[in-house]
Scaffold this active site. Structure first.
Site, PDB file in Angstrom:
ATOM      1  N   ASP A  34      50.469 -82.267  30.650  1.00 12.46           N
ATOM      2  CA  ASP A  34      51.700 -81.650  31.142  1.00 12.46           C
ATOM      3  C   ASP A  34      52.092 -80.510  30.201  1.00 12.46           C
ATOM      4  OD1 ASP A  34      54.150 -82.757  33.202  1.00 12.46           O
ATOM      5  OD2 ASP A  34      54.685 -81.272  31.673  1.00 12.46           O
ATOM      6  N   ILE A  35      52.507 -79.390  30.790  1.00 11.23           N
ATOM      7  CA  ILE A  35      52.832 -78.206  29.992  1.00 11.23           C
ATOM      8  C   ILE A  35      54.132 -78.395  29.204  1.00 11.23           C
ATOM      9  CG2 ILE A  35      54.231 -76.902  31.675  1.00 11.23           C
ATOM     10  CD1 ILE A  35      52.352 -74.489  31.047  1.00 11.23           C
ATOM     11  N   ASN A  94      57.287 -89.026  40.800  1.00  9.37           N
ATOM     12  CA  ASN A  94      58.512 -88.512  41.416  1.00  9.37           C
ATOM     13  C   ASN A  94      58.208 -88.053  42.841  1.00  9.37           C
ATOM     14  OD1 ASN A  94      59.909 -88.833  38.954  1.00  9.37           O
ATOM     15  ND2 ASN A  94      59.154 -86.853  38.220  1.00  9.37           N
ATOM     16  N   GLY A 100      63.290 -86.432  42.169  1.00 11.93           N
ATOM     17  CA  GLY A 100      63.039 -85.571  41.018  1.00 11.93           C
ATOM     18  C   GLY A 100      61.718 -84.820  41.078  1.00 11.93           C
ATOM     19  N   GLN A 101      61.127 -84.698  42.285  1.00 14.87           N
ATOM     20  CA  GLN A 101      59.838 -84.002  42.404  1.00 14.87           C
ATOM     21  C   GLN A 101      60.058 -82.496  42.440  1.00 14.87           C
ATOM     22  OE1 GLN A 101      57.526 -85.006  45.899  1.00 14.87           O
ATOM     23  NE2 GLN A 101      55.702 -83.966  45.123  1.00 14.87           N
ATOM     24  N   HIS A 107      51.367 -86.080  42.167  1.00 13.11           N
ATOM     25  CA  HIS A 107      50.881 -86.218  40.791  1.00 13.11           C
ATOM     26  C   HIS A 107      51.507 -87.444  40.155  1.00 13.11           C
ATOM     27  CE1 HIS A 107      54.446 -83.649  40.823  1.00 13.11           C
ATOM     28  NE2 HIS A 107      54.762 -84.178  39.648  1.00 13.11           N
ATOM     29  N   HIS A 109      52.495 -89.032  36.597  1.00 11.35           N
ATOM     30  CA  HIS A 109      52.702 -88.793  35.169  1.00 11.35           C
ATOM     31  C   HIS A 109      52.246 -90.033  34.406  1.00 11.35           C
ATOM     32  CE1 HIS A 109      55.760 -85.409  35.489  1.00 11.35           C
ATOM     33  NE2 HIS A 109      55.851 -85.914  36.699  1.00 11.35           N
TER      34      HIS A 109
HETATM   35  P1  AMP Z   1      57.702 -83.362  38.828  1.00  6.27           P
HETATM   36  O1  AMP Z   1      59.137 -83.180  38.467  1.00  6.27           O
HETATM   37  O2  AMP Z   1      57.284 -84.806  38.867  1.00  6.27           O
HETATM   38  O3  AMP Z   1      57.309 -82.599  40.076  1.00  6.27           O
HETATM   39  O4  AMP Z   1      56.909 -82.812  37.595  1.00  6.27           O
HETATM   40  C1  AMP Z   1      56.150 -81.644  37.598  1.00  6.27           C
HETATM   41  C2  AMP Z   1      55.533 -81.580  36.222  1.00  6.27           C
HETATM   42  O5  AMP Z   1      54.546 -80.564  36.235  1.00  6.27           O
HETATM   43  C3  AMP Z   1      56.513 -81.256  35.098  1.00  6.27           C
HETATM   44  O6  AMP Z   1      56.499 -82.282  34.125  1.00  6.27           O
HETATM   45  C4  AMP Z   1      55.994 -79.917  34.545  1.00  6.27           C
HETATM   46  O7  AMP Z   1      56.126 -79.824  33.147  1.00  6.27           O
HETATM   47  C5  AMP Z   1      54.538 -79.950  34.970  1.00  6.27           C
HETATM   48  N1  AMP Z   1      53.928 -78.644  35.142  1.00  6.27           N
HETATM   49  C6  AMP Z   1      54.410 -77.605  35.861  1.00  6.27           C
HETATM   50  N2  AMP Z   1      53.573 -76.545  35.782  1.00  6.27           N
HETATM   51  C7  AMP Z   1      52.534 -76.943  34.997  1.00  6.27           C
HETATM   52  C8  AMP Z   1      51.356 -76.297  34.534  1.00  6.27           C
HETATM   53  N3  AMP Z   1      51.067 -75.032  34.863  1.00  6.27           N
HETATM   54  N4  AMP Z   1      50.517 -77.004  33.729  1.00  6.27           N
HETATM   55  C9  AMP Z   1      50.808 -78.275  33.381  1.00  6.27           C
HETATM   56  N5  AMP Z   1      51.900 -78.937  33.803  1.00  6.27           N
HETATM   57  C10 AMP Z   1      52.766 -78.275  34.591  1.00  6.27           C
END
Ligand code: AMP
Ligand code: ZN
Length: 120
Positions: A34-35, A94, A100-101, A107, A109
């Site tokens: 995760d970024i 999420n 919270g998506q 995906h 986590h």
């Molecule tokens: P969600 O709120 O469950 O949709 O989480 C989306 C997740 O994707 C968040 O934790 C972001 O930090 C992560 N994310 C978004 N863009 C990237 C990216 N380019 N590389 C890695 N993680 C990302």
């Protein structure tokens, strides 16, 4: 549903159009860090096929969802989560705005490592 959505950030990560720190790849799944990590270990596991969310899952997805859940504990340990029961990890998926998506490509986590974490 199309296999890939050209506007989806995670489809672009899977295809390599957007860089990522890869944790795992096989025919069906891709995992990457995760970024914006909330925990010392925080990576995402995604199906390569574009599935928008857990709300879109059908019986045809049983196998890929089972594979994600089977892969998570192995990758968690490989990435530095401490062993159960003193260590462990958290799995979060999420779903939808109220869930919270933010990214609409399913995906999971996987978070772990010593506390305190940034969130949760
Ligand atoms: P969600 O709120 O469950 O949709 O989480 C989306 C997740 O994707 C968040 O934790 C972001 O930090 C992560 N994310 C978004 N863009 C990237 C990216 N380019 N590389 C890695 N993680 C990302
Ligand atoms: Zn996608």
């Amino acid at each position: 549903m199309a296999d890939h959505d050209p506007n989806c950030i995670f489809c672009k990560i899977i295809s390599g159009q957007i860089p990522s720190r890869k944790v795992h790849e096989d025919d069906d799944l891709y995992a990457f860090h995760d970024i914006n990590p909330w925990a010392p270990v925080h990576f995402l596991i995604v199906p390569k096929r574009h599935i928008a969310s857990m709300a879109h899952i059908t019986p045809a997805d049983e196998s890929v969802m089972g594979r994600i859940m089977t892969l998570a504990p192995r990758l968690a340990l490989e990435q530095g989560c401490n062993p159960y029961p003193h260590g462990g990890f958290r799995i979060v998926c999420n779903t939808g705005a109220e869930g919270g998506q933010e990214v609409h490509h399913l995906h999971v986590h996987v978070m772990g490592g010593p506390r305190p974490w940034a969130r949760g």
